[in-house]
Design a protein around this motif. Structure first.
Motif, mmCIF file in Angstrom:
data_model
loop_
_atom_site.group_PDB
_atom_site.id
_atom_site.type_symbol
_atom_site.label_atom_id
_atom_site.label_comp_id
_atom_site.label_asym_id
_atom_site.label_seq_id
_atom_site.Cartn_x
_atom_site.Cartn_y
_atom_site.Cartn_z
ATOM 1 N N THR A 32 0.869 -1.165 0.000
ATOM 2 C CA THR A 32 0.000 0.000 0.000
ATOM 3 C C THR A 32 0.911 1.222 0.000
ATOM 4 O O THR A 32 2.116 1.113 0.258
ATOM 5 N N LEU A 87 -5.489 1.833 -3.870
ATOM 6 C CA LEU A 87 -6.666 1.238 -3.250
ATOM 7 C C LEU A 87 -7.967 1.808 -3.810
ATOM 8 O O LEU A 87 -8.985 1.117 -3.835
ATOM 9 N N GLN A 90 -9.351 -0.327 -6.679
ATOM 10 C CA GLN A 90 -9.744 -1.711 -6.413
ATOM 11 C C GLN A 90 -11.268 -1.805 -6.477
ATOM 12 O O GLN A 90 -11.962 -0.862 -6.093
ATOM 13 N N GLY A 98 -5.424 -4.594 0.015
ATOM 14 C CA GLY A 98 -5.721 -3.303 0.625
ATOM 15 C C GLY A 98 -7.076 -3.215 1.283
ATOM 16 O O GLY A 98 -7.336 -2.276 2.031
ATOM 17 N N SER A 99 -7.949 -4.173 1.011
ATOM 18 C CA SER A 99 -9.296 -4.143 1.596
ATOM 19 C C SER A 99 -9.257 -4.248 3.114
ATOM 20 O O SER A 99 -8.436 -4.967 3.674
ATOM 21 N N GLN A 115 -7.012 -5.903 7.549
ATOM 22 C CA GLN A 115 -6.679 -5.324 6.256
ATOM 23 C C GLN A 115 -5.669 -6.235 5.589
ATOM 24 O O GLN A 115 -4.731 -6.721 6.233
ATOM 25 N N VAL A 117 -2.557 -6.579 3.354
ATOM 26 C CA VAL A 117 -1.447 -5.671 3.050
ATOM 27 C C VAL A 117 -0.228 -6.445 2.541
ATOM 28 O O VAL A 117 -0.238 -7.673 2.476
ATOM 29 N N GLU A 121 4.274 -4.964 5.718
ATOM 30 C CA GLU A 121 3.284 -4.222 6.503
ATOM 31 C C GLU A 121 2.545 -5.120 7.483
ATOM 32 O O GLU A 121 1.948 -4.634 8.445
ATOM 33 N N LYS A 128 -3.449 -6.397 10.507
ATOM 34 C CA LYS A 128 -2.938 -6.361 9.126
ATOM 35 C C LYS A 128 -2.384 -7.739 8.783
ATOM 36 O O LYS A 128 -1.478 -8.218 9.454
ATOM 37 N N HIS A 166 -12.472 0.180 1.675
ATOM 38 C CA HIS A 166 -11.121 0.467 1.176
ATOM 39 C C HIS A 166 -10.635 1.764 1.736
ATOM 40 O O HIS A 166 -10.737 2.756 1.687
#
Length: 166
Positions: A32, A87, A90, A98-99, A115, A117, A121, A128, A166
């Motif tokens: 991201t 994002l 998407q 990225g959702s 999320q 990633v 990340e 994440k 998003h």
């Protein structure tokens, strides 16, 4: 050269540099924008740390510098291969990189939010998860209300998608 001709005091300890998060060789390094910014921030901190080394012992200074240089080399490889995913482009009604996904897991009444990633990340304590993780793989392309099943050794875990953003 024979060990008999080597001064033991000249032997430097080779610093161990832990590898970065696993990213299989054939997998694109998706990130991201936040993830890329974090990598660039990490790089700047390492550069600053290297510039501010305050060690008078030359051997220790070389070891510390080599350690930071090795970390920078690994980090630079990640930065150079990073592919930032926008994002906003998407699909909004599908789980993608990225959702943010709110999930009902099994019979648990508490909802959990994650999320998807990049590998650098990923931090489960912050909600994440890496896009190459088994959970992210089974959720990708699913839509609101869909269920995904993760097969474990002795059981199955069902994830129901309650919300996608998003």
């Amino acid at each position: 050269m024979s060990r008999g001709f080597v001064n033991e005091d000249d032997q430097e300890e080779i610093p161990f540099v832990p590898p970065r998060a696993d990213l299989p060789a054939a997998v694109t390094n998706y990130v991201t924008q936040f993830g890329l910014d974090a990598l660039l921030d990490e790089k700047q901190k390492l550069i600053n740390e290297k510039e501010q080394i305050d060690i008078t012992n030359e051997k220790e200074k070389r070891i510390t510098t080599n350690y930071i240089n090795a970390k920078l080399k690994l980090l630079n490889e990640r930065i150079l291969t990073a592919v930032v995913i926008d994002l906003s482009k998407q699909p909004q009604n599908e789980v993608r990189f990225g959702s943010f996904i709110t999930l009902k897991i099994g019979d648990d009444t508490r909802l959990q939010r994650y999320q998807i990633v990049g590998v650098d990340e990923a931090d489960i304590s912050k909600g994440k998860i890496s896009f190459i993780s088994p959970i992210a793989r089974i959720l990708t392309d699913k839509k609101l209300g869909d269920k995904a099943v993760l097969k474990l050794v002795n059981a199955e875990r069902v994830f129901e998608i309650m919300e996608i953003s998003h």
